[in-house]
Write a protein that holds these residues in place. Structure first.
Motif, PDB file in Angstrom:
ATOM      1  N   UNK A 101      38.154  31.120  25.488  1.00  0.00           N
ATOM      2  CA  UNK A 101      37.347  32.301  26.280  1.00  0.00           C
ATOM      3  C   UNK A 101      36.168  31.436  27.145  1.00  0.00           C
ATOM      4  N   UNK A 102      35.992  30.436  26.952  1.00  0.00           N
ATOM      5  CA  UNK A 102      34.945  29.782  27.862  1.00  0.00           C
ATOM      6  C   UNK A 102      35.690  29.256  29.169  1.00  0.00           C
ATOM      7  N   UNK A 103      37.063  29.187  29.214  1.00  0.00           N
ATOM      8  CA  UNK A 103      37.882  29.126  30.329  1.00  0.00           C
ATOM      9  C   UNK A 103      37.788  30.229  31.428  1.00  0.00           C
ATOM     10  N   UNK A 104      37.295  31.404  30.850  1.00  0.00           N
ATOM     11  CA  UNK A 104      37.504  32.665  31.709  1.00  0.00           C
ATOM     12  C   UNK A 104      36.719  32.571  32.880  1.00  0.00           C
ATOM     13  N   UNK A 105      35.556  31.935  33.046  1.00  0.00           N
ATOM     14  CA  UNK A 105      34.720  31.977  34.224  1.00  0.00           C
ATOM     15  C   UNK A 105      35.355  30.828  35.314  1.00  0.00           C
ATOM     16  N   UNK A 106      35.973  30.018  34.518  1.00  0.00           N
ATOM     17  CA  UNK A 106      36.794  28.906  35.473  1.00  0.00           C
ATOM     18  C   UNK A 106      37.888  29.730  36.179  1.00  0.00           C
ATOM     19  N   UNK A 107      38.656  30.661  35.601  1.00  0.00           N
ATOM     20  CA  UNK A 107      39.564  31.353  36.187  1.00  0.00           C
ATOM     21  C   UNK A 107      39.134  32.341  37.283  1.00  0.00           C
ATOM     22  N   UNK A 108      37.888  32.916  36.708  1.00  0.00           N
ATOM     23  CA  UNK A 108      37.214  33.846  37.798  1.00  0.00           C
ATOM     24  C   UNK A 108      37.030  32.863  38.959  1.00  0.00           C
ATOM     25  N   UNK A 109      36.307  31.980  38.882  1.00  0.00           N
ATOM     26  CA  UNK A 109      36.018  31.261  40.144  1.00  0.00           C
ATOM     27  C   UNK A 109      37.285  30.643  40.735  1.00  0.00           C
ATOM     28  N   UNK A 110      38.496  30.478  40.277  1.00  0.00           N
ATOM     29  CA  UNK A 110      39.587  30.142  40.895  1.00  0.00           C
ATOM     30  C   UNK A 110      40.071  31.444  41.608  1.00  0.00           C
ATOM     31  N   UNK A 111      40.040  32.758  41.103  1.00  0.00           N
ATOM     32  CA  UNK A 111      40.306  34.021  41.645  1.00  0.00           C
ATOM     33  C   UNK A 111      39.729  34.211  42.802  1.00  0.00           C
ATOM     34  N   UNK A 112      38.115  34.011  42.660  1.00  0.00           N
ATOM     35  CA  UNK A 112      37.400  34.323  43.802  1.00  0.00           C
ATOM     36  C   UNK A 112      37.708  33.241  44.846  1.00  0.00           C
ATOM     37  N   UNK A 113      38.156  32.065  44.769  1.00  0.00           N
ATOM     38  CA  UNK A 113      38.306  31.109  45.922  1.00  0.00           C
ATOM     39  C   UNK A 113      39.656  31.492  46.307  1.00  0.00           C
ATOM     40  N   UNK A 114      40.525  32.000  45.384  1.00  0.00           N
ATOM     41  CA  UNK A 114      42.048  32.149  46.001  1.00  0.00           C
ATOM     42  C   UNK A 114      41.803  33.383  46.839  1.00  0.00           C
ATOM     43  N   UNK A 115      41.102  34.595  46.393  1.00  0.00           N
ATOM     44  CA  UNK A 115      40.979  35.752  47.210  1.00  0.00           C
ATOM     45  C   UNK A 115      40.315  35.344  48.565  1.00  0.00           C
ATOM     46  N   UNK A 116      39.567  34.244  48.631  1.00  0.00           N
ATOM     47  CA  UNK A 116      38.815  34.123  50.011  1.00  0.00           C
ATOM     48  C   UNK A 116      39.591  33.154  51.085  1.00  0.00           C
ATOM     49  N   UNK A 117      40.454  32.306  50.178  1.00  0.00           N
ATOM     50  CA  UNK A 117      41.242  31.351  51.076  1.00  0.00           C
ATOM     51  C   UNK A 117      42.692  31.243  51.091  1.00  0.00           C
ATOM     52  N   UNK A 118      43.289  32.214  50.065  1.00  0.00           N
ATOM     53  CA  UNK A 118      44.668  32.110  50.220  1.00  0.00           C
ATOM     54  C   UNK A 118      45.192  33.299  50.211  1.00  0.00           C
ATOM     55  N   UNK A 119      44.799  34.322  50.388  1.00  0.00           N
ATOM     56  CA  UNK A 119      45.553  35.838  50.482  1.00  0.00           C
ATOM     57  C   UNK A 119      44.697  36.549  51.527  1.00  0.00           C
TER      58      UNK A 119
END
Length: 166
Positions: free
Chosen positions: A91-109
């Motif tokens: 569960x402590x990895x969920x903010x990591x996934x959220x940060x990757x999602x946010x970065x991916x939203x901005x830079x990959x899609x």
């Protein structure tokens, strides 16, 4: 159980980022955590959601269970079958996934396929961002306001005495 790494044995600068990447830096690991966090607990559902080859998925699931990121819970006696669930470590990895999602939203899609929102009572959904927050005062912190301080373990890994003699 949790994984423990010999930081000094890792290549390059010894740090816990390197140790974390030893465990979850491989693509399938974080995608497994994503799928389990979305409620996919069975092997077949995780395989479908990640697109991982079955042998790679089996290896990743075993490694994540051994490291204490996931736990197996039996859901059938005949035949014996288990599902995978996040531990506190997972569960402590969920903010990591959220940060990757946010970065991916901005830079990959051009158009992200999903958005995370917070919808308090009576309000339209608000966008959710990953950000740094001080653990003590809960104030948002920018990277320019963060100081890197070596711990006694970090000092030893850097070849310095554990305690600062100054």
């Amino acid at each position: 159980m949790t994984a423990s790494f010999d930081l000094a044995g890792l290549p390059g600068r010894p740090c816990t980022i390197a140790a974390a990447l030893e465990l979850v830096g491989e693509r399938w690991s974080l995608l497994v955590v994503r799928e389990v966090s979305l409620g996919n607990h069975r092997f077949s559902d995780i395989a479908r959601g990640t697109g991982a080859p079955r042998d790679r998925l089996t290896a990743r699931l075993n490694a994540l269970v051994a490291a204490g990121v996931l736990e197996r819970r039996q859901y059938s006696d005949s035949p014996p079958r288990s599902g995978y669930h996040l531990t506190a470590s997972g569960r402590d990895l969920l903010p990591v996934l959220q940060a990757l999602l946010q970065w991916g939203d901005r830079w990959t899609a051009e158009e992200p396929p999903v958005r995370l929102t917070h919808a308090p009572d009576g309000h339209e959904g608000h966008a959710v961002d990953a950000e740094w927050v001080c653990r003590t005062c809960r104030e948002p912190v920018s990277a320019s306001r963060v100081e890197r301080v070596l711990t006694p373990a970090g000092r030893v890994l850097s070849g310095l005495p554990a305690e600062d003699d100054a």
